[in-house]
Write a protein that holds these residues in place. Sequence first.
Motif, PDB file in Angstrom:
ATOM      1  N   ASN B  56      62.615  25.801  62.168  1.00  0.00           N
ATOM      2  CA  ASN B  56      62.937  26.369  61.392  1.00  0.00           C
ATOM      3  C   ASN B  56      61.794  27.021  60.456  1.00  0.00           C
ATOM      4  O   ASN B  56      61.189  26.798  60.466  1.00  0.00           O
ATOM      5  CB  ASN B  56      64.037  26.120  60.199  1.00  0.00           C
ATOM      6  N   ASP B  58      62.752  27.759  57.183  1.00  0.00           N
ATOM      7  CA  ASP B  58      62.603  27.355  56.352  1.00  0.00           C
ATOM      8  C   ASP B  58      63.923  25.777  56.743  1.00  0.00           C
ATOM      9  O   ASP B  58      64.912  26.138  56.744  1.00  0.00           O
ATOM     10  CB  ASP B  58      63.424  28.147  55.157  1.00  0.00           C
ATOM     11  N   HIS B  59      63.830  24.610  56.409  1.00  0.00           N
ATOM     12  CA  HIS B  59      64.078  22.880  56.458  1.00  0.00           C
ATOM     13  C   HIS B  59      65.255  23.630  55.816  1.00  0.00           C
ATOM     14  O   HIS B  59      66.539  22.947  56.062  1.00  0.00           O
ATOM     15  CB  HIS B  59      63.455  22.708  56.646  1.00  0.00           C
ATOM     16  N   ALA B  60      65.514  23.620  54.358  1.00  0.00           N
ATOM     17  CA  ALA B  60      65.770  22.963  52.998  1.00  0.00           C
ATOM     18  C   ALA B  60      67.436  24.433  53.445  1.00  0.00           C
ATOM     19  O   ALA B  60      68.511  23.949  53.599  1.00  0.00           O
ATOM     20  CB  ALA B  60      65.903  22.998  51.594  1.00  0.00           C
ATOM     21  N   LEU B  61      67.278  25.543  53.787  1.00  0.00           N
ATOM     22  CA  LEU B  61      68.231  26.289  54.153  1.00  0.00           C
ATOM     23  C   LEU B  61      68.089  26.398  55.564  1.00  0.00           C
ATOM     24  O   LEU B  61      69.366  27.559  56.180  1.00  0.00           O
ATOM     25  CB  LEU B  61      67.499  28.017  53.387  1.00  0.00           C
ATOM     26  N   ARG B  62      67.518  26.017  55.951  1.00  0.00           N
ATOM     27  CA  ARG B  62      67.999  26.531  57.932  1.00  0.00           C
ATOM     28  C   ARG B  62      67.841  27.668  57.574  1.00  0.00           C
ATOM     29  O   ARG B  62      68.581  28.623  58.871  1.00  0.00           O
ATOM     30  CB  ARG B  62      69.300  25.566  58.450  1.00  0.00           C
ATOM     31  N   ARG B 107      76.292  15.259  53.792  1.00  0.00           N
ATOM     32  CA  ARG B 107      76.453  16.788  53.944  1.00  0.00           C
ATOM     33  C   ARG B 107      77.339  17.692  53.682  1.00  0.00           C
ATOM     34  O   ARG B 107      77.192  18.570  53.101  1.00  0.00           O
ATOM     35  CB  ARG B 107      75.959  16.783  55.982  1.00  0.00           C
ATOM     36  N   ALA B 110      77.442  18.523  50.106  1.00  0.00           N
ATOM     37  CA  ALA B 110      76.055  19.075  49.544  1.00  0.00           C
ATOM     38  C   ALA B 110      77.073  20.300  49.768  1.00  0.00           C
ATOM     39  O   ALA B 110      76.247  21.091  48.949  1.00  0.00           O
ATOM     40  CB  ALA B 110      74.390  19.156  50.400  1.00  0.00           C
ATOM     41  N   ARG B 114      77.540  23.548  46.909  1.00  0.00           N
ATOM     42  CA  ARG B 114      78.177  25.271  46.742  1.00  0.00           C
ATOM     43  C   ARG B 114      79.033  25.830  46.950  1.00  0.00           C
ATOM     44  O   ARG B 114      79.101  26.744  46.124  1.00  0.00           O
ATOM     45  CB  ARG B 114      77.054  25.436  48.943  1.00  0.00           C
ATOM     46  N   THR B 172      73.730  26.531  55.934  1.00  0.00           N
ATOM     47  CA  THR B 172      73.414  25.758  54.595  1.00  0.00           C
ATOM     48  C   THR B 172      73.416  24.024  55.117  1.00  0.00           C
ATOM     49  O   THR B 172      72.625  23.684  54.942  1.00  0.00           O
ATOM     50  CB  THR B 172      73.323  26.300  53.494  1.00  0.00           C
ATOM     51  N   HIS B 194      67.787  33.423  53.384  1.00  0.00           N
ATOM     52  CA  HIS B 194      70.060  33.308  52.332  1.00  0.00           C
ATOM     53  C   HIS B 194      70.680  34.160  53.109  1.00  0.00           C
ATOM     54  O   HIS B 194      71.254  33.997  53.380  1.00  0.00           O
ATOM     55  CB  HIS B 194      70.072  32.530  51.432  1.00  0.00           C
ATOM     56  N   TYR B 227      68.987  17.913  63.559  1.00  0.00           N
ATOM     57  CA  TYR B 227      67.740  18.229  62.863  1.00  0.00           C
ATOM     58  C   TYR B 227      66.302  17.526  62.173  1.00  0.00           C
ATOM     59  O   TYR B 227      65.880  18.239  61.949  1.00  0.00           O
ATOM     60  CB  TYR B 227      68.499  17.589  60.898  1.00  0.00           C
TER      61      TYR B 227
END
Lengths: 364, 364
Positions: B56, B58-62, B107, B110, B114, B172, B194, B227
């Motif tokens: 990735n 950006d790991h948080a937003l994949r 997961r 989360a 959203r 996400t 994103h 992950y």
Amino acid sequence: MIFFESHVSFVITYLIINFPGFAKPNQFETIPLTNFTESASAIAHPNIAFIKYWGNRDHALRIPSSGSISMNLGGLITRTQVSFETGLENDLLVLNGGLTSGNALARVSALLERVRAMSGIQLFARVQSENNFPSGTGIASSASAFAALSLAAASAAGVQLEERELSRLARTASGSACRSVPAGFVEWQAGKDHSSSYAVSIAPPSHWSLVDLVAIVSREHKFTGSYEGHLLAGTSPFQASRLKDAPKRLDICRRSILDRDFEALAEVVELDSNMMHAVIMTSSPRLQYWLPATMSVMLEVSRWHKTGIPVCYTIDAGPNVHVLCESEHAGEISKQLTSLPGVLEILNSHPGGAARLESNPPDD
Amino acid sequence: MIFFESHVSFVITYLIINFPGFAKPNQFETIPLTNFTESASAIAHPNIAFIKYWGNRDHALRIPSSGSISMNLGGLITRTQVSFETGLENDLLVLNGGLTSGNALARVSALLERVRAMSGIQLFARVQSENNFPSGTGIASSASAFAALSLAAASAAGVQLEERELSRLARTASGSACRSVPAGFVEWQAGKDHSSSYAVSIAPPSHWSLVDLVAIVSREHKFTGSYEGHLLAGTSPFQASRLKDAPKRLDICRRSILDRDFEALAEVVELDSNMMHAVIMTSSPRLQYWLPATMSVMLEVSRWHKTGIPVCYTIDAGPNVHVLCESEHAGEISKQLTSLPGVLEILNSHPGGAARLESNPPDD
């Protein structure tokens, strides 16, 4: 006759050392030798690479793209006898008892040509070579074979070579053979040309009681030889990164050997093995040396390591798995390996000595 | 009651679309809803990556480090029902019939958060999800699960999302889930943030009668989830080269699909699979998803291909081997695969459609 042979040998050696320009083949054409024989026998060990050789800067001279580090495999032996004889119309190669021609003979003759050019001898040679281990299955039989051939041929031709010169000579026939010339734990300094590319010992066999348990999972000849593999290395998108990272791995490996630090060795040896096979399986065309049983042994060794057993694997360009450990653990690990599905046999090896003439005492 | 639910849903949707600032949870606290239920059910297919996602930006937003291309696996289905209900004190997850907590629930919650933020709904949800195929063995069940969850949750909450918005939402929760949203052959455009990172269809399911014969060699849950693997990708000395070379492989793969050129597809798909596994087995720590039976199938498929049979393999982050061919060869190849040692089962799949609500007709 023995005196005469020694005398001729001495004279040639003397002339080469003192008058390098003298060593031209045509200057010997008039020497009237009948039933002349100069022979020598040498032995050498194969070696297992801890940091692999894969890819050349110069394919013809086998100048590698990066350095490598290995351990000679004591107990596994190639014995090679070379006799330069009158009456032969070409070089003869008897390999493990069978008269051999084709590519193997061509490689032997190419090395003999170099020795003839150095010595001035114009005779063809009879070469007899035998291994006490299976060929073509990832144990580099060409390494021990060409190391022994280089020493026996140079000696039979009366050419005195320093270790690094012998290592260079062996390298021209089979890259990794240069590492079977010095003793014990060996580093091949990649160099940039013929004179700077040779192997040196970084620690003698007695330095560390490592054991290489070679798990034989196939006795079939490998599909693609190392030479062809080296030609393909550059087609992998990973080879450049592998080479760029090599000095770091060489440093870690050299240091782990000098410190007898098994965990550090295990980490870098497995990484380097996986990196070479990653290049192999992403070259164009893709190659694959691993078999299902190769995978079994790798996975089991990793599992054992996770439970705290100091053991690791490395795999050359073939399917067999070299399982490394310190000697105190070898008995138990060997027993466990034997019980794995697909493992046909375990060869047990320890750090081996330098290539040596049969008349010299062994150092391992 | 149905009218009331629809009405609430409509009002919320209207407010979000027209007054984005309105969608703040605390503005709904005073709405007096008792026994309120909004529910929807959706299905989605897993997908097999032809060009893999591994690593990735950006790991948080994949947000992935490179684009990827996949085919939805028709016939393999995750069905997910989401009900936002009054009276729940937290989200509930029933996975394949069993109440599930821990990481899986976290997961799911989360993603629901959203959706709650988008819709303004403050209720917790009951989520029921079922696969008709084994989980955690290299078939990306998280992809179909989060694609179906995204669609069902958005629909239950009355949020109307375009395909690319739904793809982003699914991403996400599980990166590859964004590829299970559009139909057929799909490309995930890596993007940089994103809004620019989502998947689009490059050809409908009917475009090419490819078959994916999934050779199941293990039903055990994989040791290291994707992950964690993505987090490690950057530690491999090969990841940078893999990413640099990705646009070329994406171009070749996209073109081979559009041209229905099986040989070109086979070449790039096997290379890309080997490249991902090369990164995996050289990361720090090293991972290994292949089993001995994985190796058996790969070697056999390569052997068949060399004899002229149009077939190739690809392997996701697990031990099972996806064997690709055109439908005319599937029967014979499936029969051959079944006879290989270590192959437990063959799942037979064809290009699958988009994620869809259960009330909508299937497109595959």
